[in-house]
Scaffold this motif. Structure first.
Motif, PDB file in Angstrom:
ATOM      1  N   ARG A  73      -1.053  11.508  15.984  1.00 15.27           N
ATOM      2  CA  ARG A  73      -1.706  10.335  15.374  1.00 15.27           C
ATOM      3  C   ARG A  73      -3.086  10.072  15.978  1.00 15.27           C
ATOM      4  O   ARG A  73      -3.254  10.187  17.193  1.00 15.27           O
ATOM      5  N   PHE A 128      -0.631  23.411  13.636  1.00  6.42           N
ATOM      6  CA  PHE A 128       0.519  22.870  12.907  1.00  6.42           C
ATOM      7  C   PHE A 128       1.068  21.630  13.628  1.00  6.42           C
ATOM      8  O   PHE A 128       1.349  20.599  13.011  1.00  6.42           O
ATOM      9  N   LYS A 136      -1.585  17.057   4.245  1.00  5.52           N
ATOM     10  CA  LYS A 136      -2.981  16.880   4.668  1.00  5.52           C
ATOM     11  C   LYS A 136      -3.872  17.906   3.990  1.00  5.52           C
ATOM     12  O   LYS A 136      -5.008  17.594   3.597  1.00  5.52           O
ATOM     13  N   MET A 162       6.885  17.388  10.117  1.00  4.28           N
ATOM     14  CA  MET A 162       5.672  18.092  10.590  1.00  4.28           C
ATOM     15  C   MET A 162       5.144  19.018   9.502  1.00  4.28           C
ATOM     16  O   MET A 162       3.938  19.066   9.233  1.00  4.28           O
ATOM     17  N   SER A 163       6.053  19.743   8.899  1.00  6.39           N
ATOM     18  CA  SER A 163       5.654  20.681   7.855  1.00  6.39           C
ATOM     19  C   SER A 163       5.045  19.945   6.657  1.00  6.39           C
ATOM     20  O   SER A 163       4.037  20.375   6.093  1.00  6.39           O
ATOM     21  N   PHE A 180       2.154   8.005   7.871  1.00 10.37           N
ATOM     22  CA  PHE A 180       1.342   8.486   8.994  1.00 10.37           C
ATOM     23  C   PHE A 180       0.004   7.754   9.037  1.00 10.37           C
ATOM     24  O   PHE A 180      -0.417   7.270  10.087  1.00 10.37           O
ATOM     25  N   TYR A 181      -0.639   7.643   7.875  1.00  8.97           N
ATOM     26  CA  TYR A 181      -1.974   7.040   7.840  1.00  8.97           C
ATOM     27  C   TYR A 181      -1.942   5.509   7.848  1.00  8.97           C
ATOM     28  O   TYR A 181      -2.700   4.871   8.562  1.00  8.97           O
ATOM     29  N   LEU A 182      -1.060   4.953   7.031  1.00  5.94           N
ATOM     30  CA  LEU A 182      -1.087   3.494   6.865  1.00  5.94           C
ATOM     31  C   LEU A 182      -0.373   2.749   7.979  1.00  5.94           C
ATOM     32  O   LEU A 182      -0.761   1.654   8.363  1.00  5.94           O
ATOM     33  N   SER A 242       4.974   7.586  14.085  1.00  7.06           N
ATOM     34  CA  SER A 242       5.047   8.930  14.664  1.00  7.06           C
ATOM     35  C   SER A 242       5.889   9.805  13.740  1.00  7.06           C
ATOM     36  O   SER A 242       6.613   9.296  12.869  1.00  7.06           O
ATOM     37  N   TYR A 243       5.811  11.118  13.955  1.00  7.04           N
ATOM     38  CA  TYR A 243       6.588  12.006  13.079  1.00  7.04           C
ATOM     39  C   TYR A 243       8.089  11.737  13.227  1.00  7.04           C
ATOM     40  O   TYR A 243       8.838  11.901  12.264  1.00  7.04           O
ATOM     41  N   LEU A 244       8.523  11.287  14.395  1.00 10.23           N
ATOM     42  CA  LEU A 244       9.945  10.973  14.582  1.00 10.23           C
ATOM     43  C   LEU A 244      10.335   9.701  13.817  1.00 10.23           C
ATOM     44  O   LEU A 244      11.415   9.621  13.227  1.00 10.23           O
ATOM     45  N   GLU A 245       9.436   8.713  13.823  1.00  9.02           N
ATOM     46  CA  GLU A 245       9.717   7.474  13.080  1.00  9.02           C
ATOM     47  C   GLU A 245       9.720   7.737  11.573  1.00  9.02           C
ATOM     48  O   GLU A 245      10.514   7.155  10.829  1.00  9.02           O
ATOM     49  N   ASP A 287       0.708   4.221  11.010  1.00 11.85           N
ATOM     50  CA  ASP A 287       0.633   4.862  12.332  1.00 11.85           C
ATOM     51  C   ASP A 287       2.016   5.211  12.866  1.00 11.85           C
ATOM     52  O   ASP A 287       2.270   5.122  14.075  1.00 11.85           O
ATOM     53  N   ALA A 326      -7.305   6.937   7.304  1.00  8.42           N
ATOM     54  CA  ALA A 326      -6.444   5.775   7.598  1.00  8.42           C
ATOM     55  C   ALA A 326      -7.207   4.472   7.370  1.00  8.42           C
ATOM     56  O   ALA A 326      -6.672   3.522   6.771  1.00  8.42           O
ATOM     57  N   LYS A 332      -1.481  18.542  13.800  1.00  9.44           N
ATOM     58  CA  LYS A 332      -1.682  17.789  12.555  1.00  9.44           C
ATOM     59  C   LYS A 332      -0.774  16.562  12.501  1.00  9.44           C
ATOM     60  O   LYS A 332      -1.022  15.636  11.740  1.00  9.44           O
ATOM     61  N   ALA A 333       0.291  16.577  13.294  1.00  5.14           N
ATOM     62  CA  ALA A 333       1.192  15.415  13.326  1.00  5.14           C
ATOM     63  C   ALA A 333       0.818  14.446  14.447  1.00  5.14           C
ATOM     64  O   ALA A 333       1.511  13.452  14.669  1.00  5.14           O
ATOM     65  N   LEU A 383       3.639  16.985   6.693  1.00  2.17           N
ATOM     66  CA  LEU A 383       2.347  16.408   7.072  1.00  2.17           C
ATOM     67  C   LEU A 383       1.255  17.463   6.986  1.00  2.17           C
ATOM     68  O   LEU A 383       0.155  17.212   6.471  1.00  2.17           O
ATOM     69  N   SER A 384       1.573  18.653   7.469  1.00  2.62           N
ATOM     70  CA  SER A 384       0.583  19.733   7.462  1.00  2.62           C
ATOM     71  C   SER A 384       0.173  20.067   6.030  1.00  2.62           C
ATOM     72  O   SER A 384      -1.014  20.139   5.705  1.00  2.62           O
ATOM     73  N   ARG A 387       0.838  -1.217   0.000  1.00  2.00           N
ATOM     74  CA  ARG A 387       0.000   0.000   0.000  1.00  2.00           C
ATOM     75  C   ARG A 387       0.867   1.258   0.000  1.00  2.00           C
ATOM     76  O   ARG A 387       0.522   2.264  -0.630  1.00  2.00           O
ATOM     77  N   LEU A 422      -4.807  10.309  -2.727  1.00  2.00           N
ATOM     78  CA  LEU A 422      -3.492  10.330  -2.076  1.00  2.00           C
ATOM     79  C   LEU A 422      -2.368  10.305  -3.109  1.00  2.00           C
ATOM     80  O   LEU A 422      -1.354  10.977  -2.959  1.00  2.00           O
ATOM     81  N   ASP A 466       0.385   9.362  20.609  1.00  4.11           N
ATOM     82  CA  ASP A 466       1.372  10.404  20.908  1.00  4.11           C
ATOM     83  C   ASP A 466       1.062  11.135  22.219  1.00  4.11           C
ATOM     84  O   ASP A 466       1.676  12.154  22.517  1.00  4.11           O
ATOM     85  N   LEU A 486      -7.564   3.783   3.617  1.00  3.37           N
ATOM     86  CA  LEU A 486      -6.314   3.368   2.972  1.00  3.37           C
ATOM     87  C   LEU A 486      -5.932   1.944   3.363  1.00  3.37           C
ATOM     88  O   LEU A 486      -5.411   1.178   2.553  1.00  3.37           O
ATOM     89  N   LYS A 487      -6.205   1.601   4.611  1.00  6.08           N
ATOM     90  CA  LYS A 487      -5.850   0.256   5.085  1.00  6.08           C
ATOM     91  C   LYS A 487      -6.751  -0.810   4.472  1.00  6.08           C
ATOM     92  O   LYS A 487      -6.451  -1.994   4.572  1.00  6.08           O
ATOM     93  N   ILE A 528      -5.099  -6.084  -1.640  1.00  4.70           N
ATOM     94  CA  ILE A 528      -3.757  -6.488  -2.102  1.00  4.70           C
ATOM     95  C   ILE A 528      -3.934  -7.414  -3.306  1.00  4.70           C
ATOM     96  O   ILE A 528      -4.784  -8.311  -3.263  1.00  4.70           O
TER      97      ILE A 528
END
Lengths: 184, 244
Positions: free
Chosen positions: B14, B8, A153, A146-147, A124-126, A130-133, A128, B53, B11-12, A149-150, A19, A110, B19, B56-57, B61
């Protein structure tokens, strides 16, 4: 790596990798190739990864790199990128509208999001993530994620909103009674 | 923090609350608790994220993909040639270590003499095949911001600390034993790659900007008191010249 271990890994990750690939690639066939290529790279080099916890991140990073390697430079779409931020923000889309949409329509929207925003958005959507991952998987700074993603979206919302308008408006074919008359 | 900043950040966030324990989101979440408008916006945002989400999931397949992957994986791991057996690999590794030691000794001797043509060719190749790399760390971000300003002239001296860039994780290439840092930036919508290294002790360093092109990628090399610079772009010599 044993066949069993490899099979388990494939079973665990191939749907989400496919996906993710589908959101990036141009066609289902390309997405299948990307997913397959990713596991091929894993079979060749995966043993070098020492941290089992990083397998998922490794697979997504590898798929993204394979995608970047395969596509020609400078091919990304920029049509939506040219839209001003406030115009994107103005697009309204109720959650219920998304719920009523077909999954294929959401995926198609998308895939129209600018490539630079699409990858973080998909993870992010598929997945889950985090923004760090996501930052780690795509090798970009966390603030940039972050930017993206904003902005991503906002683009996706605008695209979905335009699709919901298109699908909800009823097209009434114009019928001229005279056309019904037989000729000849 | 105003509502725009809070949005801002949120939006990140989850959907599902994964989070909730992350300190980065705390202030924005608190703001949403206090402000009814922001709270309503956040609720809608989370509901929409959850819906997207889920859609999309649910994308199906293709049948047979799993089997193709498994078959491909087996082919790449199952059949090992004689030279891929551990004993032979160990022997090959020993020989490789001896050879690489000799090569390292030779290349170290050669490293002091940097071939500028090789440097340019490697950089042009890297710029042609590489992707744009995000900046890393404060020093790289500051440098990217400085380079992106429309008025910045790169031929004039500008603050640059290669040690800090490296410690911040800036992308580094190795060209004939020399470390070359790469910083990518945009100017007027065009993308540029700046490669910087400590000024080598070569007598062949150009006196003025030296332009080269290869496979549609253009570069310009120039040197300062302490550094040697190569800037590459697919936008052509005129675009490069405008930045100097």
């Amino acid at each position: 790596m044993s066949d069993d271990t490899f099979s388990q890994l494939v079973d665990q990750y191939y749907p989400s990798l496919y996906r993710f690939a589908l959101s990036l690639a141009r066609s289902e066939a390309d997405a299948c190739d990307l997913a397959q290529q990713t596991f091929y790279v894993w079979a060749k080099k995966g043993h070098a990864l020492r941290e089992a916890a990083k397998v998922k991140s490794w697979l997504f990073t590898t798929l993204y790199r394979e995608f970047l390697r395969g596509r020609r430079r400078g091919e990304r779409m920029t049509a939506l990128d040219a839209l001003p931020e406030n115009q994107l923000e103005e697009a309204t889309l109720e959650p219920e509208t998304v719920v009523s949409m077909d999954g294929g329509v959401v995926m198609a929207a998308l895939r129209e999001v600018d490539e630079i925003y699409r990858a973080p958005l998909t993870l992010f959507y598929l997945e889950d993530l985090s923004y760090l991952e996501i930052a780690e998987a795509l090798d970009v700074p966390a603030g940039t994620v972050m930017s993206r993603l904003s902005r991503g979206k906002a683009q996706l919302r605008a695209l979905l909103a335009s699709r919901s308008i298109t699908s909800s408006s009823t097209v009434v074919p114009f019928q001229n009674p005279n056309n019904k008359a037989s000729h000849g | 923090m105003d509502n725009q900043e809070a949005k801002f950040i949120l939006k990140a966030y989850r959907p599902g609350g994964a989070d909730a324990g992350n300190a980065v989101f705390c202030a924005a979440l608190a703001q949403a608790q206090r402000d009814p408008d922001l709270h309503a916006w956040f609720d809608r945002e989370q509901a929409r994220d959850k819906a997207v989400a889920a859609k999309l999931k649910a994308v199906p397949i293709p049948a047979g993909l799993r089997e193709s992957i498994l078959a491909g994986g087996k082919m790449s791991t199952a059949r090992r040639s004689w030279w891929q057996q551990p004993a032979w690999l160990a022997l090959a590794a020993s020989v490789a270590i001896l050879v690489s030691a000799a090569v390292t000794w030779q290349s170290r001797a050669r490293a002091a003499r940097l071939d500028l043509n090789q440097l340019t060719a490697q950089i042009l190749d890297d710029a042609a095949h590489g992707e744009r790399h995000g900046s890393h760390g404060q020093s790289a971000n500051q440098l990217v911001a400085y380079l992106s300003q429309p008025t910045t002239k790169l031929a004039l001296p500008f603050p640059l600390d290669l040690g800090r860039l490296k410690s911040d994780g800036c992308r580094t290439l190795n060209v004939a034993g020399h470390e070359v840092m790469e910083v990518c930036f945009e100017r007027n919508g065009s993308e540029f790659h700046l490669y910087v290294m400590a000024r080598p002790s070569s007598r062949d360093l150009p006196n003025g900007p030296q332009f080269t092109a290869q496979n549609g990628i253009h570069s310009v090399m120039w040197s300062g008191d302490h550094h040697l610079y190569v800037m590459a772009s697919e936008k052509g010599e005129t675009a490069l010249r405008a930045l100097l």
